[in-house]
Design a protein around this motif. Structure first.
Motif, mmCIF file in Angstrom:
data_model
loop_
_atom_site.group_PDB
_atom_site.id
_atom_site.type_symbol
_atom_site.label_atom_id
_atom_site.label_comp_id
_atom_site.label_asym_id
_atom_site.label_seq_id
_atom_site.Cartn_x
_atom_site.Cartn_y
_atom_site.Cartn_z
ATOM 1 N N UNK A 143 0.814 -1.226 0.000
ATOM 2 C CA UNK A 143 0.000 0.000 0.000
ATOM 3 C C UNK A 143 0.852 1.283 0.000
ATOM 4 N N UNK A 144 0.468 2.165 -0.912
ATOM 5 C CA UNK A 144 1.165 3.438 -1.058
ATOM 6 C C UNK A 144 0.484 4.587 -0.326
ATOM 7 N N UNK A 145 -0.813 4.456 -0.070
ATOM 8 C CA UNK A 145 -1.566 5.558 0.535
ATOM 9 C C UNK A 145 -1.839 5.303 2.011
ATOM 10 N N UNK A 146 -1.923 6.381 2.773
ATOM 11 C CA UNK A 146 -2.249 6.255 4.184
ATOM 12 C C UNK A 146 -2.272 7.614 4.849
ATOM 13 N N UNK A 147 -2.625 7.612 6.135
ATOM 14 C CA UNK A 147 -2.659 8.857 6.907
ATOM 15 C C UNK A 147 -2.363 8.539 8.358
ATOM 16 N N UNK A 148 -1.800 9.514 9.060
ATOM 17 C CA UNK A 148 -1.459 9.306 10.460
ATOM 18 C C UNK A 148 -0.853 10.542 11.083
ATOM 19 N N UNK A 149 -0.019 10.329 12.100
ATOM 20 C CA UNK A 149 0.559 11.428 12.883
ATOM 21 C C UNK A 149 2.071 11.243 12.958
ATOM 22 N N UNK A 150 2.813 12.297 12.721
ATOM 23 C CA UNK A 150 4.269 12.226 12.797
ATOM 24 C C UNK A 150 4.699 12.080 14.257
ATOM 25 N N UNK A 151 5.476 11.038 14.533
ATOM 26 C CA UNK A 151 5.951 10.784 15.901
ATOM 27 C C UNK A 151 7.420 11.150 16.100
ATOM 28 N N UNK A 152 8.199 11.155 15.024
ATOM 29 C CA UNK A 152 9.624 11.481 15.146
ATOM 30 C C UNK A 152 10.113 12.008 13.806
ATOM 31 N N UNK A 153 11.209 12.752 13.849
ATOM 32 C CA UNK A 153 11.801 13.297 12.625
ATOM 33 C C UNK A 153 13.278 12.967 12.589
ATOM 34 N N UNK A 154 13.804 12.845 11.386
ATOM 35 C CA UNK A 154 15.218 12.591 11.204
ATOM 36 C C UNK A 154 16.008 13.877 11.093
ATOM 37 N N UNK A 155 17.300 13.723 10.949
ATOM 38 C CA UNK A 155 18.201 14.876 10.825
ATOM 39 C C UNK A 155 17.792 15.731 9.639
ATOM 40 N N UNK A 156 17.738 17.035 9.858
ATOM 41 C CA UNK A 156 17.399 17.970 8.797
ATOM 42 C C UNK A 156 15.926 18.293 8.683
ATOM 43 N N UNK A 157 15.074 17.659 9.497
ATOM 44 C CA UNK A 157 13.635 17.933 9.472
ATOM 45 C C UNK A 157 13.261 18.688 10.745
ATOM 46 N N UNK A 158 12.488 19.745 10.598
ATOM 47 C CA UNK A 158 12.118 20.568 11.742
ATOM 48 C C UNK A 158 11.331 19.770 12.780
ATOM 49 N N UNK A 159 11.737 19.914 14.033
ATOM 50 C CA UNK A 159 11.076 19.186 15.128
ATOM 51 C C UNK A 159 9.622 19.601 15.291
ATOM 52 N N UNK A 160 9.260 20.776 14.782
ATOM 53 C CA UNK A 160 7.874 21.241 14.883
ATOM 54 C C UNK A 160 6.896 20.322 14.145
ATOM 55 N N UNK A 161 7.414 19.460 13.271
ATOM 56 C CA UNK A 161 6.523 18.558 12.545
ATOM 57 C C UNK A 161 5.998 17.436 13.438
ATOM 58 N N UNK A 162 6.659 17.179 14.552
ATOM 59 C CA UNK A 162 6.196 16.119 15.454
ATOM 60 C C UNK A 162 4.785 16.463 15.946
ATOM 61 N N UNK A 163 3.881 15.500 15.846
ATOM 62 C CA UNK A 163 2.484 15.713 16.234
ATOM 63 C C UNK A 163 1.592 16.159 15.094
ATOM 64 N N UNK A 164 2.161 16.380 13.923
ATOM 65 C CA UNK A 164 1.392 16.864 12.783
ATOM 66 C C UNK A 164 0.587 15.742 12.140
ATOM 67 N N UNK A 165 -0.676 16.022 11.826
ATOM 68 C CA UNK A 165 -1.516 15.088 11.063
ATOM 69 C C UNK A 165 -1.087 15.175 9.604
ATOM 70 N N UNK A 166 -0.891 14.005 8.955
ATOM 71 C CA UNK A 166 -0.384 13.995 7.586
ATOM 72 C C UNK A 166 -1.045 12.889 6.767
ATOM 73 N N UNK A 167 -0.979 13.053 5.443
ATOM 74 C CA UNK A 167 -1.316 11.974 4.531
ATOM 75 C C UNK A 167 -0.088 11.641 3.700
ATOM 76 N N UNK A 168 -0.025 10.386 3.245
ATOM 77 C CA UNK A 168 1.170 9.841 2.614
ATOM 78 C C UNK A 168 0.937 9.616 1.126
#
Length: 329
Positions: A66-91
Motif C-alpha cells: 500500500x502506497x496511501x495512508x494517513x497518520x501522525x508524525x511521531x519522530x523526525x530525522x536529521x534535517x527535518x524541523x522538530x515542529x513537525x512532530x504531532x502533525x496530522x499527515x497523509x502519505x
C-alpha cells in the motif's frame, strides 16, 4: 509493530501475513509516521498478485503493501524541523519503489511525502488522497485551468472518476460523465456532472454530441483509453486533451492516429507515481485548496481492520464497490 507482509505473488488469502516487525527509524530528511489508516488501491492488488507486465517475482525479499495512508508524525530525522512532530499527515508513494508501505503501524518516509492533513479531513479520507486524489487533480487540472471548458469524465462512478467530476465542477468546468447502471449514473450525477451517459451505449458519441448541440469536448479524463479511443476521437475538440490514467480492458490499443493528429489532440498518459516535482507540487496544491474549500466528498465503501487486509484486497479485485476501501490501523 504490526505489519501485513508478503514475499511471493499469489491470492491475497495465501500470501498476505500479519506479523510483528521492528519499528523503523526516521533517517536523514525523513519523518516517522504512526499510521491510523491505510488506503487500498487496484494497483496494490496488481502488485501483490504479480499482475504488472514483465515482473515475475516481488522486487524485495519482504514487502509491506500500500502506497496511501494517513497518520501522525511521531519522530523526525536529521534535517527535518522538530515542529513537525504531532502533525496530522497523509502519505503519497508509501510503497512505490520501496519495500515497506502503509499496511503497518508505522512508516518512515521522506518528509515531503508526508503532507499536512487539515483537522476537518478525517484519517479515512486522508488515506484516499495519494493515488485517487492526486490522479484526479492532475488528470483534470494538469493542463491548466478548465474554467468554462467542457470536460468529459469517463467512468464517473469509480473512485478516481467520481473525484475527477468533483474537481472539474469545483474548478468551473461544465462536466459530462459516463457510467453504467442506476447507482453508477446517480453517483456521477451527484458528484456534479451536468449529464451522465451510459458508457455501454453503442451510439455514445452521437448521444453526447446531440446533447451538446455539436460542441466538442475540450478535455477527456479517461479510465479506459483503448476501449473508448474511437468515441474519444469523435467527440474531442481541436487542440483538446485526453488525459488517460488507465486502459485495463485493452492494454495494447490501436489508435486512429490521423483523425487525432488532424485535431492536434494531446494524449497525456497519467501515472501519478512518477509525476515531476513541479507537477506533483501543483497537484498537491490544487488538492489542498479543494480540501480547504470542502469541495470534495470522498466515498468510502469499507473500513476494515488491519488483519482483514486480504479481505480488502478481495473486495477491490471483485470490482463491485461504491467507493474506496480503507484499513483502520
Amino acid at each position: 509493530m504490526r505489519a501485513i507482509t508478503y514475499n511471493r505473488f499469489g491470492p491475497a488469502q495465501d500470501v498476505l501475513t500479519l506479523e510483528d516487525l521492528p519499528v523503523p527509524s526516521a533517517g536523514p530528511g525523513e519523518v516517522l509516521v504512526r499510521l491510523v489508516t491505510s488506503g487500498v488501491n487496484p494497483s496494490d492488488i496488481r502488485a501483490r498478485a504479480g499482475g504488472r507486465p514483465g515482473v515475475t517475482k516481488p522486487p524485495f525479499p519482504k514487502i509491506i503493501p500500500h502506497s496511501d495512508g494517513a497518520g501522525i508524525i511521531e519522530a523526525v530525522g536529521e534535517g527535518v524541523q522538530a515542529q513537525r512532530i504531532g502533525e496530522r499527515v497523509w502519505i503519497w508513494n508509501g510503497q512505490w519503489q520501496r519495500a515497506f508501505g502503509t499496511a503497518a503501524d508505522y512508516i518512515a518516509v521522506p518528509s515531503d511525502q508526508a503532507v499536512p492533513l487539515a483537522e476537518h479531513v478525517s484519517f479515512e479520507e486522508g488515506a484516499v488522497l495519494g493515488i485517487p486524489g492526486l490522479t484526479a487533480c492532475h488528470a483534470v487540472l494538469g493542463g491548466g485551468s478548465v474554467e468554462d471548458k467542457l470536460v468529459l469524465v469517463s467512468g464517473g462512478a469509480g473512485t478516481v472518476g467520481n473525484l475527477a467530476i468533483q474537481v472539474a465542477a469545483a474548478s468551473g468546468a461544465r462536466v459530462l460523465a459516463t457510467a453504467r447502471g442506476e447507482d453508477g449514473l446517480k453517483a456521477a450525477k451527484d458528484a456534479g456532472a451536468e449529464q451522465v451517459f451510459d458508457y455501454s451505449d453503442d451510439n455514445l458519441a452521437e448521444k453526447i454530441l446531440d446533447w451538446t448541440g455539436g460542441k466538442l469536448v475540450e478535455r477527456i479524463v479517461e479510465v479506459e483509453f483503448g476501449k473508448n479511443v474511437e468515441t474519444s476521437t469523435r467527440i474531442i475538440a481541436e487542440r483538446g486533451t485526453i488525459a488517460a490514467y488507465g486502459s485495463a480492458k485493452d492494454m495494447t490499443p490501436v489508435m486512429p492516429f490521423y483523425p487525432l493528429m488532424f485535431k492536434a489532440v494531446t494524449i497525456d498518459l497519467v501515472l501519478v507515481y512518477i509525476l515531476s516535482a513541479s507537477h506533483r507540487q501543483e497537484a498537491i496544491g490544487n488538492l489542498t485548496a479543494l480540501l480547504d474549500r470542502k469541495a470534495l466528498d470522498f466515498r468510502i465503501s469499507e473500513v476494515l481492520e488491519l488483519e482483514d487486509c486480504a479481505k480488502a484486497h478481495d473486495i477491490i479485485a471483485a470490482g463491485d464497490r461504491a467507493g474506496s476501501v480503507v484499513l483502520k490501523i
